[in-house]
Design an enzyme around this catalytic site. Structure first.
Site, PDB file in Angstrom:
ATOM      1  N   GLU A 289       0.821  -1.210   0.000  1.00  0.00           N
ATOM      2  CA  GLU A 289       0.000   0.000   0.000  1.00  0.00           C
ATOM      3  C   GLU A 289       0.856   1.262   0.000  1.00  0.00           C
ATOM      4  OE1 GLU A 289      -3.874  -1.070   2.562  1.00  0.00           O
ATOM      5  OE2 GLU A 289      -2.040  -2.061   3.253  1.00  0.00           O
TER       6      GLU A 289
ATOM      7  N   GLY B 204     -11.982  -3.760   2.716  1.00  0.00           N
ATOM      8  CA  GLY B 204     -13.022  -4.661   2.254  1.00  0.00           C
ATOM      9  C   GLY B 204     -14.345  -3.941   2.102  1.00  0.00           C
TER      10      GLY B 204
ATOM     11  N   ASP C 238     -12.134  -6.560  -1.894  1.00  0.00           N
ATOM     12  CA  ASP C 238     -13.015  -7.725  -1.775  1.00  0.00           C
ATOM     13  C   ASP C 238     -14.375  -7.259  -1.285  1.00  0.00           C
ATOM     14  OD1 ASP C 238     -12.838  -8.357   1.496  1.00  0.00           O
ATOM     15  OD2 ASP C 238     -11.020  -7.488   0.645  1.00  0.00           O
TER      16      ASP C 238
ATOM     17  N   MET D 113      -8.678  -2.907   9.315  1.00  0.00           N
ATOM     18  CA  MET D 113      -8.090  -3.226  10.611  1.00  0.00           C
ATOM     19  C   MET D 113      -7.301  -2.059  11.220  1.00  0.00           C
ATOM     20  SD  MET D 113      -6.887  -7.115   9.646  1.00  0.00           S
ATOM     21  CE  MET D 113      -6.311  -7.554  11.287  1.00  0.00           C
ATOM     22  N   GLU D 114      -7.405  -0.856  10.615  1.00  0.00           N
ATOM     23  CA  GLU D 114      -6.582   0.251  11.108  1.00  0.00           C
ATOM     24  C   GLU D 114      -7.284   1.605  11.242  1.00  0.00           C
ATOM     25  OE1 GLU D 114      -4.457  -2.929   9.303  1.00  0.00           O
ATOM     26  OE2 GLU D 114      -5.576  -1.429   8.158  1.00  0.00           O
TER      27      GLU D 114
END
Length: 233
Positions: free
Chosen positions: A12, A78, A195, A171-172
């Site tokens: 990323e 996601g 996704d 997740m961040e």
């Protein structure tokens, strides 16, 4: 004005590195911080590693050690809302933890009015200008991101959607927003989709991460260009 850019992974971060002019590297807390300029704006960029604690460590170091005045979280996410497609981008106007009880944030430090972290209004407006200039308006969504310590494929998706109605999940983001909130530093997240419910799983994440990261980087760089144009206004 120095802007911090946090990416979760090296993939990323990779699209940013060729853009950073006069780049210097500083190592601290087992992280590498890349400092220079993008489109006339001073930046310090890094990949933090995955998960909330790693992201929070990176955000605090950017604010306290590198004196950044705004933080942009860029990378992949996601998709949760059915209208969000693979390689669309979600610009988070709100961030929330999907695995932390709301009263943890409202009854204890930082004593928030709600469990929702809000992106900076000016950064949101400038991001809309950047998206328009890039011709990506139809591929960008503005709304809520939910953050937690798990990769969401099929398990847990319905519960998160029912409780938080997010456009995306990662997740961040909320952890970075949390640190920015307590330090009163403007924040925004720009993350492109790898996704979805129809194309779920880590295999799709791996397949689409590079392209998603490049898209998020383009929009982030466009936002930096808008910041430079609007400096002092």
């Amino acid at each position: 004005m120095r802007v911090g850019i946090i990416c979760a992974s090296d993939d990323e971060l990779a699209p940013f590195l060729p853009l950073i002019e006069d780049c210097s590297v500083t190592e601290k807390a087992k992280l590498k911080f890349y400092s220079g300029t993008i489109h006339g704006v001073q930046v310090t960029a890094l990949y933090s590693g995955v998960c909330k604690v790693n992201a929070a460590v990176a955000a605090q170091l950017l604010i306290e050690e590198f004196k950044v005045k705004a933080v942009i979280n860029s990378g992949a996410a996601g998709g949760m809302d059915p209208d969000v497609e693979i390689l669309d981008t979600v610009i988070s106007t709100q961030a929330v933890y999907h695995d932390v009880a709301a009263d943890v944030l409202t009854d204890f430090h930082p004593w928030m009015e709600t469990e929702i972290f809000y992106a900076d209004d000016k950064l949101v407006e400038l991001s809309k200008a950047a998206v328009g200039n890039l011709g990506l308006t139809d591929k960008v969504h503005y709304g809520r991101t939910a953050t937690g310590e798990a990769f969401i494929d099929d398990s847990g998706r319905d519960e998160i959607n029912e409780k938080y109605a997010p456009l995306s999940v990662d997740m961040e983001t909320a952890a970075i927003a949390h640190v920015c909130y307590v330090f009163n530093v403007p924040f925004i997240a720009i993350r492109s989709i790898t996704d979805t419910a129809r194309h779920s799983g880590e295999a799709n994440f791996e397949l689409n991460c590079k392209n998603a990261s490049e898209t998020a980087c383009r929009i982030t760089a466009g936002l930096l260009k808008e910041l430079h144009k609007n400096a002092g206004k």
